[in-house]
Design a protein around this motif. Structure first.
Motif, PDB file in Angstrom:
ATOM      1  N   LEU A  68       0.671  -1.278  -0.106  1.00 22.14           N
ATOM      2  CA  LEU A  68       0.051   0.095  -0.084  1.00 22.14           C
ATOM      3  C   LEU A  68       0.828   1.108   0.058  1.00 22.14           C
ATOM      4  O   LEU A  68       1.576   1.557   0.731  1.00 22.14           O
ATOM      5  N   LEU A  69       0.637   2.219  -0.948  1.00 17.34           N
ATOM      6  CA  LEU A  69       1.363   3.418  -1.246  1.00 17.34           C
ATOM      7  C   LEU A  69       0.162   4.690  -0.893  1.00 17.34           C
ATOM      8  O   LEU A  69      -0.761   4.643  -1.430  1.00 17.34           O
TER       9      LEU A  69
ATOM     10  N   ILE B 260      -0.196  -6.946   4.979  1.00 17.90           N
ATOM     11  CA  ILE B 260      -0.255  -5.512   4.273  1.00 17.90           C
ATOM     12  C   ILE B 260       1.176  -4.827   4.954  1.00 17.90           C
ATOM     13  O   ILE B 260       1.555  -4.825   5.838  1.00 17.90           O
ATOM     14  N   ALA B 261       1.779  -4.303   4.001  1.00 18.54           N
ATOM     15  CA  ALA B 261       3.033  -3.445   3.986  1.00 18.54           C
ATOM     16  C   ALA B 261       2.747  -2.065   3.420  1.00 18.54           C
ATOM     17  O   ALA B 261       2.272  -1.710   2.369  1.00 18.54           O
TER      18      ALA B 261
ATOM     19  N   THR C 295       7.640   1.856  -3.495  1.00 16.17           N
ATOM     20  CA  THR C 295       7.150   0.532  -3.556  1.00 16.17           C
ATOM     21  C   THR C 295       8.141  -0.632  -3.271  1.00 16.17           C
ATOM     22  O   THR C 295       7.865  -1.418  -2.441  1.00 16.17           O
ATOM     23  N   LEU C 296       9.401  -0.186  -3.695  1.00 15.00           N
ATOM     24  CA  LEU C 296      10.417  -1.259  -3.322  1.00 15.00           C
ATOM     25  C   LEU C 296      10.699  -1.638  -1.925  1.00 15.00           C
ATOM     26  O   LEU C 296      11.058  -2.371  -1.388  1.00 15.00           O
ATOM     27  N   ARG C 297      10.744  -0.247  -0.945  1.00 15.80           N
ATOM     28  CA  ARG C 297      11.037  -0.308   0.133  1.00 15.80           C
ATOM     29  C   ARG C 297       9.758  -1.003   0.759  1.00 15.80           C
ATOM     30  O   ARG C 297       9.930  -1.658   1.838  1.00 15.80           O
TER      31      ARG C 297
ATOM     32  N   TYR D  70       0.456  -8.018  -3.768  1.00  7.62           N
ATOM     33  CA  TYR D  70      -0.522  -7.138  -4.647  1.00  7.62           C
ATOM     34  C   TYR D  70      -0.556  -5.552  -4.314  1.00  7.62           C
ATOM     35  O   TYR D  70      -0.570  -5.312  -3.156  1.00  7.62           O
ATOM     36  N   MET D  71      -0.349  -4.985  -5.469  1.00  9.73           N
ATOM     37  CA  MET D  71      -0.106  -3.440  -5.192  1.00  9.73           C
ATOM     38  C   MET D  71      -1.242  -2.711  -5.082  1.00  9.73           C
ATOM     39  O   MET D  71      -2.385  -2.989  -6.152  1.00  9.73           O
ATOM     40  N   VAL D  72      -1.752  -1.906  -4.141  1.00  6.16           N
ATOM     41  CA  VAL D  72      -3.087  -1.205  -3.903  1.00  6.16           C
ATOM     42  C   VAL D  72      -2.896   0.345  -3.653  1.00  6.16           C
ATOM     43  O   VAL D  72      -1.729   0.535  -3.188  1.00  6.16           O
TER      44      VAL D  72
END
Length: 525
Positions: A8-9, A31-32, A77-79, A95-97
């Protein structure tokens, strides 16, 4: 059984971030979170404190200051990915959200869906051969080095690119890399993510190349996945349902979209309106349920096209959205700088751009040539901008991905001020009160055609005080409107008084306001 680590960004609305994290982890997933370093630390600490006891939540070890279109989004995102790999060894998929995404299926359905196919889900099309890019820069994204942000430093962005063109500094991608492009909303298997992280450590040349490209979040992961994973293991699609309007802006989903969203062949949807509380409640309950009997019809895009051809956006049936759109958005804040001396107003707006995170636009309702993004034509003329002003401003908020936006206005634009002040968004005004010399007023009269080179001196002698009186009348009308949030920046005030007005208007620390207020030659002509 698949277990998802969501990446999650986010950069705003800490309560919504907390709710999203609790909702997604309640079903056994992880979740990260990467929370933009440009956002207030207090909000970040609020999120960390609220989720401190949730073992299924982790945070990027270092926050990055992110900007749309920049490498910083990939770095963030990489972090977050790095933190997720370390914290969640049982995660099978990543999963990118975003904060605007919500599940449109149950967790049980999502896990079964991912277990059924041993593939990565990521849009991945040839950058140079495909027609994925519909508008804007194409090859220029890659072949030139981009150190400036096109949105916040437009002049420097294009000056740098044009200088490289004149000097012949065009470059090629790394020779063994085929650059791909696609949506940034991907879902990748664990071993693919591990390969990517190994590649990032080993191939610094590739990282350096993408770090100076424009909008690398649409090319970096898409290129690396295609480079590292066999074609047979890549499904070139996203699992996040999103649509775009004719203006190239993301479609926002509201309470009445619930049934339509569930029938799409996707696991998540973007963007959910912040005001769609009933939709959020129903989708949150759905993700926690054991329901798997979804009837997939995929009519969403064709239904949207059918309705927009009849002038509809965001609600079932109705007028054209620029005629019926009622608000800029409840949680948004429009900052209006009102100055008769446009060069002084522009000077302040430039300082706002440089010294705060608030996007600022010059006199868009007064000057035809004000630089604006391409919004499908609605920005093409002052007449269109004025007629569709609320729709235009809403699209600008979306374009800059912000909840705070500053613009410049002439004191004569009282009707526009009234209209924006009645919106349920918050509107703040800052009137810049300046001194008007006879020479400046005469120059103004010449610029607007009230006088010419052959105008007799006795006519000028009568005209100058009349124009000055008109300026005072415009200012009095603004004060008489009784705007609830009106601040005044006076030329003849002390630096401390100016800083106080700026701090209240911009909602910034007083020391930063002092920095702006004491700018040399701020009021000079």
């Amino acid at each position: 059984m698949a277990k998802i680590a969501f990446i999650l960004l986010c950069h705003k609305d800490p309560k919504a971030v907390i709710d999203q994290a609790q909702r997604l982890t309640a079903a056994g997933d992880y979740i990260a979170i990467h929370f933009d370093a440009r956002s207030p630390r207090a909000e970040y600490e609020m999120i960390r404190a609220a989720l401190a006891d949730n073992v299924s939540v982790t945070f990027a070890k270092k926050r990055v200051k992110c900007g749309w279109g920049e490498w910083s989004l990939v770095e963030g995102t990489l972090r977050a990915v790095e933190a997720a790999l370390e914290a969640f060894p049982r995660a099978t998929h990543f999963y990118m959200v975003s904060g605007d995404c919500m599940a449109i299926k149950s967790a049980e359905y999502a896990h079964e869906f991912l277990d059924a196919h041993e593939v990565d889900y990521i849009e991945s099309f040839d950058f140079f051969e495909s027609d994925w890019i519909k508008t804007g820069l194409r090859e220029d994204r890659l072949i030139w080095r981009h150190w400036f942000n096109e949105r916040s430093h437009k002049g420097l962005f294009y000056a740098s690119m044009n200088l490289q063109k004149r000097l012949g500094l065009e470059r090629e991608p790394p020779v063994d890399i085929q650059v791909m492009i696609g949506s940034q909303w991907w879902c990748l298997r664990r071993r693919t993510i591990e390969r990517i992280m190994d590649f990032v450590r080993e191939r610094r040349d590739v990282v350096r190349f993408f770090s100076t490209t424009w909008i690398p979040d649409e090319t970096f992961f898409q290129t690396l996945v295609r480079h590292l994973v066999p074609d047979a293991e890549i499904m070139s699609r996203t699992l996040t349902f999103l649509m775009f309007t004719d203006y190239g802006m993301p479609v926002t989903f509201y309470n009445d979209h619930y049934d339509m969203l569930l029938s799409q062949d996707y696991l998540f949807a973007r963007k959910i309106s912040p005001d769609a509380q009933e939709l959020k409640r129903r989708l949150g309950a759905l993700y926690a349920s054991d329901r798997t009997d979804f009837k997939i019809s995929n009519e969403g895009r064709s239904l949207f096209e059918f309705l927009t051809e009849r002038g509809r956006i965001g609600q079932r049936f109705g007028e054209r959205f620029w005629e019926s759109e009622a608000t800029l958005g409840r949680d948004r804040e429009l900052l209006i700088v009102v100055a008769k001396k446009w060069h002084v107003g522009k000077r302040l707006l430039q300082l706002v751009r440089e010294k705060t995170n608030i996007p600022a636009i010059d006199y868009l309702f007064d000057e035809e040539g004000t630089p604006l993004p391409d919004l499908g034509g609605i920005q093409a003329s002052i007449e269109k901008r004025t007629r569709h002003r609320r729709a235009l401003m809403r699209m600008l908020f979306d374009y800059y991905q912000t909840d705070r936006l500053a613009i410049g206005m002439d004191p004569g634009d009282l009707e526009l001020m009234r209209d924006f002040d009645t919106d349920r968004s918050r509107t703040r005004f800052l009137e810049i009160e300046t001194e008007f010399s006879d020479d400046w007023i005469l120059g103004h009269a010449l610029r607007v055609g009230l006088a010419g080179e052959t105008t007799p001196q006795d006519a000028i002698d009568r005209l100058v005080p009349t124009i000055r009186q008109d300026f005072f009348y415009e200012s009095d009308r603004i004060r008489d409107e009784g705007f609830a949030d009106l601040h005044v920046l006076r030329e003849n005030a002390s630096a401390e008084e100016r800083a106080q007005a700026l701090a209240k208007f911009l909602a910034i620390p007083e020391e930063r306001a002092v920095d702006i207020a004491t700018t040399e030659d701020f009021f000079s002509d």
